[in-house]
Write an enzyme that holds these catalytic residues in place. Structure first.
Site: not given
Length: 421
Positions: A267, A275, A280, A284, A317
């Site tokens: 994780d 983010n 974002h 990504d 994630e």
């Protein structure tokens, strides 16, 4: 000059270079088909020659007929030898000199077929044997023209040999046989040309259609493979999705050997903050870079890479690794090395203060346990890594299976921790 070939509209997506490659393939396939069939026809040609030889015995000039038949037989034998050699060649179109020699023999063969008319020309219409010989010659010439039409230059040479020998004969004997045979002989050339051109175009169009069908079948196969890939992959990272990962896990678990299997749950730390602070798009990019590092760490050429595992994007994630035939200590080593590599991740497009790290949970998949139970064990270990300060590897030992926090509740706790950071 070759006749105009019937051009079919190429299938969508075919580039000009591919069209040129098709033309080369059409030529190769056409030559292959020709070479596979011409040997049989050249053998069959013995039959009309034998009939002409038998009928020639009743002609005054039978010796000339016998000599012409012998020469024609030798010519056919030489053509047979060339076609057999070309048939065994890997790339017949490249044997240009042999094809030129074959065309020369085709010209000679055409002249010899027409020459067989000479011994009977003077008695045409007066002797039934001469008429039969004439019919056999014309039929043989017509059929041979159709058979070799797909080799257009060979046909042109053959027809040229026939006409250059036959037309002067009919002119020389016009006083005896009249003008009708001359008119028929002159008309024979265009008639054979037209029929041969139709055969040539039909041969090319059939091969082209077959190639288009093969191309469409390949495109369909690629489309199905792509659809299957997309159905089994995460669209952002290209890793397995949950469904595909579970399928792979089920396959490995059903293997007859009892080799250990370990799972590693990762994780990414503070991902919500990434983010929120950097956007974002950056988030990504971090996910894609993390996925690439994970996959590279699984390859055989990596120090601890193995090349036989499976990797999935398990959640937003979260990443899940499956390591077959892997004991728990080695799985911990792989996870630790991967943790270090995640911390080294950089990208020119990222902010200088962006740091990537991950919390790792490692668990061994017991033979009697279900997949979700082992994932729960790895999830529990990963949660302990979060509680212990993140950016670390924790192991779920056998018998250490306290109740795992409910997923939504666990995520809320992690989100609160991220917000506090």
């Amino acid at each position: 000059m070759k006749p105009a070939t019937l051009l079919l509209t190429p299938a969508a997506g075919i580039s000009p270079a591919e069209v040129d490659a098709w033309e080369d393939r059409i030529e190769l396939l056409s030559q292959r088909h020709f070479l596979d069939g011409i040997a049989n026809w050249q053998s069959v040609n013995i039959v009309p020659l034998m009939l002409i030889g038998i009928l020639g015995l009743y002609q005054p000039d039978w010796r000339l007929t016998a000599a012409l038949i012998a020469l024609n037989g030798l010519c056919l034998a030489a053509m047979f030898a060339i076609t057999r050699y070309l048939q065994r060649a890997d790339n017949p179109p490249s044997k240009q000199r042999l094809w030129q020699f074959y065309n020369g023999l085709a010209f000679l063969s055409g002249g010899l077929w027409a020459g067989l008319m000479f011994p009977v020309a003077a008695t045409l219409g007066k002797d039934i044997n001469s008429t039969f010989v004439c019919v056999i010659i014309i039929v043989s010439v017509a059929v041979t023209s159709m058979v070799i039409a797909t080799r257009w230059r060979g046909f042109v040479h053959f027809l040229a040999g026939v006409m250059l020998c036959l037309v002067p004969q009919t002119i020389a004997y016009i006083d005896l046989i009249g003008p009708i045979p001359l008119i028929a002989t002159i008309a024979l050339g265009p008639a054979l040309w037209g029929l041969a051109a139709a055969v040539y175009r039909q041969d090319r169009s059939l091969i082209r259609v077959q190639l288009e069908k093969d191309h469409l079948a390949q495109e369909l196969s690629r489309a199905l493979e792509k659809a299957e890939f997309l159905a089994n992959r995460d669209s952002l990272t290209g890793l397995y999705n949950r469904r595909a990962f579970e399928t792979v896990a089920s396959t490995l678990r059903s293997a007859p050997d009892s080799a250990p299997i370990c799972l590693v749950l990762i994780d990414l730390d503070h991902f919500k903050s990434i983010n929120d602070r950097y956007g974002h798009a950056t988030g990504d990019s971090v996910l894609q870079s993390a996925a690439r590092v994970i996959v590279e760490s699984m390859r055989p050429n990596d120090i601890l890479g193995r090349g036989d595992g499976a990797v999935a994007r398990w959640g937003g994630e979260e990443f899940l690794l499956m390591l077959p035939n892997c004991a728990l200590p080695l799985a911990v080593q792989i996870a630790e090395r991967l943790r270090v590599r995640l911390g080294e991740l950089t990208d020119p497009a990222w902010s200088a203060d962006l740091v990537v790290s991950g919390s790792f949970g490692v668990a061994c998949w017991a033979p009697e346990a279900a997949l979700h139970q082992c994932i729960s064990d790895a999830d529990q270990a990963m949660y302990r890594a979060k509680q212990a300060g993140r950016n670390r590897v924790e192991v779920c030992q056998a018998g250490d299976r306290a109740a795992t926090p409910h997923k939504p509740d666990r995520q809320r706790r992690l989100n609160r921790a991220d917000a506090q950071d």
